[in-house]
Design a protein around this motif. Structure first.
Motif, PDB file in Angstrom:
ATOM      1  N   PHE A 125       0.833  -1.200   0.000  1.00 52.23           N
ATOM      2  CA  PHE A 125       0.000   0.000   0.000  1.00 52.23           C
ATOM      3  C   PHE A 125       0.872   1.256   0.000  1.00 52.23           C
ATOM      4  O   PHE A 125       0.575   2.232  -0.695  1.00 52.23           O
ATOM      5  CB  PHE A 125      -0.967   0.004   1.186  1.00 52.23           C
ATOM      6  N   GLY A 126       1.966   1.235   0.758  1.00 51.81           N
ATOM      7  CA  GLY A 126       2.867   2.383   0.772  1.00 51.81           C
ATOM      8  C   GLY A 126       3.529   2.603  -0.573  1.00 51.81           C
ATOM      9  O   GLY A 126       3.607   3.733  -1.069  1.00 51.81           O
ATOM     10  N   LEU A 127       3.987   1.519  -1.185  1.00 51.59           N
ATOM     11  CA  LEU A 127       4.636   1.630  -2.493  1.00 51.59           C
ATOM     12  C   LEU A 127       3.666   2.158  -3.543  1.00 51.59           C
ATOM     13  O   LEU A 127       4.039   2.996  -4.371  1.00 51.59           O
ATOM     14  CB  LEU A 127       5.207   0.281  -2.922  1.00 51.59           C
ATOM     15  N   SER A 128       2.431   1.711  -3.488  1.00 53.12           N
ATOM     16  CA  SER A 128       1.465   2.208  -4.475  1.00 53.12           C
ATOM     17  C   SER A 128       1.226   3.709  -4.290  1.00 53.12           C
ATOM     18  O   SER A 128       1.057   4.436  -5.262  1.00 53.12           O
ATOM     19  CB  SER A 128       0.145   1.430  -4.414  1.00 53.12           C
ATOM     20  N   ARG A 129       1.229   4.185  -3.055  1.00 58.26           N
ATOM     21  CA  ARG A 129       1.078   5.625  -2.797  1.00 58.26           C
ATOM     22  C   ARG A 129       2.246   6.413  -3.404  1.00 58.26           C
ATOM     23  O   ARG A 129       2.058   7.462  -3.993  1.00 58.26           O
ATOM     24  CB  ARG A 129       1.033   5.896  -1.300  1.00 58.26           C
ATOM     25  N   VAL A 130       3.451   5.878  -3.198  1.00 54.93           N
ATOM     26  CA  VAL A 130       4.633   6.553  -3.744  1.00 54.93           C
ATOM     27  C   VAL A 130       4.559   6.591  -5.270  1.00 54.93           C
ATOM     28  O   VAL A 130       4.783   7.630  -5.888  1.00 54.93           O
ATOM     29  CB  VAL A 130       5.933   5.853  -3.277  1.00 54.93           C
ATOM     30  N   LEU A 131       4.238   5.459  -5.879  1.00 53.01           N
ATOM     31  CA  LEU A 131       4.163   5.407  -7.340  1.00 53.01           C
ATOM     32  C   LEU A 131       3.092   6.356  -7.872  1.00 53.01           C
ATOM     33  O   LEU A 131       3.297   7.034  -8.879  1.00 53.01           O
ATOM     34  CB  LEU A 131       3.900   3.973  -7.804  1.00 53.01           C
ATOM     35  N   PHE A 132       1.959   6.416  -7.195  1.00 57.52           N
ATOM     36  CA  PHE A 132       0.920   7.357  -7.609  1.00 57.52           C
ATOM     37  C   PHE A 132       1.431   8.790  -7.492  1.00 57.52           C
ATOM     38  O   PHE A 132       1.187   9.620  -8.375  1.00 57.52           O
ATOM     39  CB  PHE A 132      -0.353   7.172  -6.772  1.00 57.52           C
ATOM     40  N   SER A 133       2.130   9.088  -6.421  1.00 61.36           N
ATOM     41  CA  SER A 133       2.682  10.440  -6.229  1.00 61.36           C
ATOM     42  C   SER A 133       3.695  10.787  -7.308  1.00 61.36           C
ATOM     43  O   SER A 133       3.923  11.959  -7.597  1.00 61.36           O
ATOM     44  CB  SER A 133       3.348  10.553  -4.856  1.00 61.36           C
ATOM     45  N   GLN A 134       4.297   9.771  -7.900  1.00 63.21           N
ATOM     46  CA  GLN A 134       5.259   9.980  -8.984  1.00 63.21           C
ATOM     47  C   GLN A 134       4.583   9.918 -10.359  1.00 63.21           C
ATOM     48  O   GLN A 134       5.240   9.730 -11.362  1.00 63.21           O
ATOM     49  CB  GLN A 134       6.373   8.926  -8.910  1.00 63.21           C
ATOM     50  N   ASP A 135       3.259  10.081 -10.381  1.00 63.07           N
ATOM     51  CA  ASP A 135       2.477  10.044 -11.625  1.00 63.07           C
ATOM     52  C   ASP A 135       2.610   8.701 -12.344  1.00 63.07           C
ATOM     53  O   ASP A 135       2.680   8.648 -13.565  1.00 63.07           O
ATOM     54  CB  ASP A 135       2.892  11.171 -12.584  1.00 63.07           C
TER      55      ASP A 135
END
Length: 172
Positions: free
Chosen positions: A88-98
């Motif tokens: 879940f954390g990694l998906s948040r980071v990836l989303f934040s990186q567009d």
């Protein structure tokens, strides 16, 4: 006159401490709300890396957060655990990186792993985020498959009231 406008624009960019996408990624109107999952009853090998990644994410250091979430997920998998917090954390980071496409892949992988273990609640929560991220990435066929599987899980009596409420809140 053009030089003044460009200089002012460049000064504004330098003075902006956090990219707008990071701020938008934490706003409830633009991203799915964080999924609350039950913490494991014991310490996991990834706890230190998850904590470091969350701290880095809070500081806006997306690359460090991404790296530590990836390490945390690998440690959990090596220990035979589902990498829930790390995924879940990694998906948040990836989303934040567009990068909604990769974020959706992380959630789909977690859903697949949870399905293999019979963990319907984790699978449903991961599918809920994957569905949203796949729609954001315009991966319509994948989003439809996620929605169909989520509906299938809702028909079972294995989901907790908390998971059912989360699904209802996010899909209404």
């Amino acid at each position: 006159m053009l030089a003044i406008v460009l200089t002012a624009f460049a000064a504004f960019q330098v003075a902006t401490p956090v990219p707008a996408r990071i701020v938008a990624a934490t706003a409830p109107a633009t991203t799915p709300p964080p999924v609350s999952t039950v913490a494991p009853p014991h310490d996991t090998p990834s706890d230190e890396y998850v904590a470091r990644a969350r701290r880095a994410l809070g500081e806006g250091n997306l690359e460090l957060a991404r790296r530590d979430f990836v390490i945390a997920a690998a440690l959990d998998r090596d220990a035979g655990l589902l990498p829930v917090a790390a995924s879940f954390g990694l998906s948040r980071v990836l989303f934040s990186q567009d990068n909604s496409r990769d974020a959706a892949q992380v959630m789909n992988a977690l859903a697949r792993d949870a399905a293999e273990r019979g963990d319907d609640n984790t699978e449903a929560c991961a599918l809920l985020d994957a569905l949203w991220l796949n729609r954001d990435a315009k991966q319509w066929a994948r989003a439809e498959r996620d929605a169909a599987r989520l509906l299938e899980l809702r028909k079972r009596n294995t989901l907790t009231a908390e998971t059912r409420k989360l699904i209802a809140d996010r899909t209404s």
